[in-house]
Design an enzyme around this catalytic site. Structure first.
Site, short mmCIF file in Angstrom:
data_model
loop_
_atom_site.label_atom_id
_atom_site.label_comp_id
_atom_site.label_asym_id
_atom_site.label_seq_id
_atom_site.Cartn_x
_atom_site.Cartn_y
_atom_site.Cartn_z
N ARG A 70 37.81 -26.34 25.22
CA ARG A 70 37.79 -25.14 25.75
C ARG A 70 39.34 -24.88 26.44
O ARG A 70 39.62 -26.08 27.10
CB ARG A 70 36.88 -24.92 26.80
N TYR A 198 38.31 -23.66 18.03
CA TYR A 198 37.29 -24.56 18.80
C TYR A 198 36.18 -23.75 19.33
O TYR A 198 36.03 -22.60 19.79
CB TYR A 198 37.88 -25.25 19.99
N GLY A 200 33.75 -23.59 21.73
CA GLY A 200 33.66 -22.56 22.97
C GLY A 200 34.74 -21.55 23.08
O GLY A 200 34.36 -20.63 23.58
N LYS A 207 29.48 -19.54 24.55
CA LYS A 207 29.91 -19.44 25.96
C LYS A 207 30.61 -18.05 26.44
O LYS A 207 29.98 -17.92 27.31
CB LYS A 207 31.10 -20.62 26.40
N HIS A 227 23.91 -21.88 32.34
CA HIS A 227 24.57 -23.10 31.40
C HIS A 227 23.26 -24.12 31.55
O HIS A 227 23.68 -25.23 32.17
CB HIS A 227 25.68 -23.41 31.92
N SER A 249 29.54 -29.53 31.16
CA SER A 249 29.77 -29.73 29.60
C SER A 249 30.02 -31.21 29.58
O SER A 249 30.69 -31.86 30.57
CB SER A 249 30.96 -28.98 29.10
N CYS A 251 27.96 -33.66 30.24
CA CYS A 251 27.12 -34.16 31.23
C CYS A 251 25.79 -34.49 30.98
O CYS A 251 24.87 -34.84 32.03
CB CYS A 251 27.33 -33.60 32.74
N THR A 254 22.33 -31.96 26.24
CA THR A 254 21.90 -32.12 24.62
C THR A 254 21.06 -33.34 24.99
O THR A 254 19.84 -33.47 24.29
CB THR A 254 22.84 -32.32 23.87
N ASP A 278 21.75 -25.84 25.70
CA ASP A 278 23.16 -25.54 26.23
C ASP A 278 22.97 -24.30 27.27
O ASP A 278 23.49 -24.11 28.49
CB ASP A 278 23.91 -25.23 25.40
N ARG A 366 32.21 -32.90 17.69
CA ARG A 366 31.15 -32.14 17.80
C ARG A 366 30.52 -32.41 16.63
O ARG A 366 30.99 -32.54 15.62
CB ARG A 366 31.45 -30.75 18.32
N GLY A 491 16.21 -41.95 27.96
CA GLY A 491 15.03 -41.79 27.81
C GLY A 491 13.99 -41.96 29.30
O GLY A 491 13.09 -41.27 29.45
#
Ligand code: GDP
Ligand code: PGA
Ligand code: MN
Length: 584
Positions: A70, A198, A200, A207, A227, A249, A251, A254, A278, A366, A491
């Site tokens: 982005r 791209y 985003g 987004k 977000h 993003s 961090c 997912t 997301d 990605r 986990g």
């Protein structure tokens, strides 16, 4: 009066008159259409076939090397009044913005096909869902939108019924960073994006629509577009609590949304259900609780670091029918990135791999995959009414100071925790990586209006009859003196989630500190974990002097949103600052 369908056709005709495509294709969202596009992209080199034995239906796309993330400085929120965009956004007057970008769109689709993509963000029959139409000249965008949204005939039928939809016009243009803009016109429910392919910047449902436009819409309609991932935690008694978590993003959204419980938890029967990774749209229900839907239908996940050890479910999901962007490949043509076993032979730019050129896969490479392929995909993700949220979590990359977990004493304190969020920057946006910056609610790049008004909107949910979730702040990224992460993460983050749920259910009492409630002795379940006492103490340490400095930095940051900073938030910052002084 023009019929609702005519409104759509009129806009498509206008866009065609401006961009002058050779032909127009209305997407029906069918699998056959997807396959046709894939074949066409394989033929022209937009997609490269990966090893179909090991990865059936998987393809690689190599973007232009200057178009990999982005671009925040080129992303504009164009309210008629500059003040409404706030210091958190780049702004341009709508008329000037339209003129600038329309000049780029002028004739840009000559000789090419224009695709019209009707899509629905959220379950097609959900009252919380919203529709949009993206016009693009990129078949790569169409294929990604097919995976990421409910795209095609059903969405178009809903649009024809409702009449209102978000208009998104996109062209890859010349992929020249000097001729690139991502513009939002919230008052017109429209987006114009030029010069980037791209995710985003180009998958406008994500987004651009589901965060920037939707956050603005949500404010006037009384809901929240955030977000956040949404994850369901099922305990051994079969009760499921849903948690929504906002991390900037790259961090850990997912990863947290698909986490695999540690061994002891698995044995006891804990299960984790993925609802979203997301974006989260939530609204108070009749019972006063917040109900959330995931507006998306797929994952656009960060590839590097995704491995069997960190995110087995993601790896499983992307073993077939996945589009990879900017990853490396192995000698036998399998997708590869840092964190996977094996060796890359070709890097993300298609060059023979040479470590001197940096990582083999781009750090922001990605995968795009349908959520249905995730082994932990929750059937509640299709529920039109959404899922009730028990806890809201904020967090970022903080190498020091911020404890593993803390709980806000009430909603106002929770809004302060969210507003005060900071994180080291990542490769998800262009610019320096690893620089600490404030990123309120992980929405800095995505809030479609003035942060001061946004904080006030958050505070407004605290009203009679509301049964709001508890609010927490986590930090998986605190580092020890050795420079290594103190917390194993992934986990094992379930241990922290369990504590939150126990707090929400009133099963544990926690310990009050000036910065919030921390886990009490023995309240975090750590059995089976190799974590010595000293490291745990460090993870939960509250450094009073450091926090006083942090609070003063937070105070200064908040004042940058004056005069729209809500007085209640200012007073809350002062309350915490005083509590720290009293405790020193
Ligand atoms: P998203 O962009 O917010 O969805 O972030 P991801 O879940 O894709 O994670 C981004 C990066 O952070 C990946 O390289 C992950 O391996 C890493 N990461 C995710 N969760 C954790 C965690 O709990 N601990 C640590 N140390 N790293 C994590
Ligand atoms: P994410 O989003 O990094 O939050 O998953 C994708 C993006 O930055 O476009
Ligand atoms: Mn993600």
């Amino acid at each position: 009066m023009a019929s609702k369908l005519e409104a759509l056709e009129q806009w498509v005709n206008q866009a065609a008159a401006l961009t002058r495509p050779a032909q127009i294709h209305w997407c029906d969202g069918s699998d056959a259409e997807y396959q046709t596009l894939v074949q066409q992209m394989l033929a022209d080199g937009t997609l490269i076939e990966l090893n179909q034995q090991t990865h059936p239906g998987c393809y690689l796309h190599r973007s232009h090397p200057s178009d990999v993330a982005r671009v925040e400085q080129l992303t504009l929120v164009c309210h008629p009044d500059k003040d409404d965009a706030g210091p958190n956004n780049h702004w341009m007057a709508p008329a000037e913005a339209h003129a600038k970008i329309d000049a780029l769109f002028d004739g840009c689709m000559e000789g090419r096909t224009m695709y019209v993509i009707p899509y629905c963000m959220g379950p097609i029959d959900s009252p919380l869902a919203r529709c949009g139409v993206e016009i693009t000249d990129s078949p790569y965008v169409v294929a990604n939108m097919k995976i990421m949204t409910r795209m095609g005939a059903a969405a178009q039928a809903r649009i024809e019924r409702e009449g209102s939809f978000v208009k998104g016009l996109h062209s890859v243009g010349e992929l020249d960073p000097a001729r690139r803009w991502i513009m939002h016109f919230p008052a017109e429910l429209s987006i114009k994006s030029y010069g980037s392919g791209y995710g985003g910047n180009a998958l406008l449902g994500k987004k651009c629509h589901a965060l920037r436009i939707a956050s603005h819409q949500a404010r006037s309609e009384g809901w929240l577009a955030e977000h956040m991932l949404i994850v369901g935690i099922e305990n051994p008694r079969g009760e499921t609590h849903y948690v929504a978590a906002a991390f900037p993003s790259a961090c850990g959204k997912t990863n947290l949304s698909m986490l695999i419980p540690p061994e002891g938890y698995l044995r006891d029967g804990w299960k984790v259900w993925t609802v979203g990774d997301d974006i989260c749209w939530m609204r108070p229900g009749a019972d006063g609780r917040l109900y959330a839907i995931n507006p998306e239908a797929g994952f656009f996940g960060v590839a590097p670091g995704t491995s069997d050890a960190t995110n087995h479910n993601a790896l499983k999901s992307i073993s077939h029918d996945t589009i990879f962007t900017n990853v490396a490949v192995t000698a036998d043509n399998q997708p590869w990135w840092e964190g996977l076993p094996g060796t890359p032979v070709t890097d993300w730019q298609g060059r023979p791999y040479d470590p001197a050129n940096g990582p083999a896969a781009h750090p922001n490479s990605r995968f795009t995959v349908s959520a249905k392929q995730c082994p932990t995909w929750s059937e509640m993700a299709e529920a039109p009414q959404g899922v009730p949220i028990s806890a809201i979590v904020f967090g970022g990359r903080r190498p020091s100071l911020l404890p593993l977990v803390m709980e806000a004493r009430d909603w106002t304190h929770g809004v302060l925790m969210g507003a005060a969020m900071g994180s080291e920057t990542t490769a998800a946006a262009t610019g320096a990586v690893g620089v600490l910056r404030r990123d309120s609610m992980a929405m800095k790049p995505f809030c479609g209006y003035h942060y001061g008004d946004y904080f006030a909107h958050w505070l407004s949910f605290d009203r009679p009859g509301a049964k709001l979730p508890k609010v927490f702040h986590v930090n998986w990224f605190r580092k020890g003196a050795d420079g290594k992460f103190l917390w194993p993460g992934f986990g094992d983050n379930l241990r922290v989630l369990e504590w939150m749920i126990n707090r929400a259910e009133g099963r544990v009492s926690g310990v009050e500190t000036p910065i919030g409630i921390l886990p009490g002795e023995g309240e975090l379940k750590l059995d089976g974990l190799k974590l010595d006492r000293a490291r745990l103490d460090e993870l939960l340490d509250v450094d009073n002097a450091g926090w006083q400095a942090e609070l003063s930095a937070i105070g200064e940051y908040l004042e940058s949103f004056a005069p729209r900073l809500p007085e209640r938030l200012r007073q809350e910052q002062q309350r915490v600052a005083r509590a720290l002084e009293d405790d020193a």
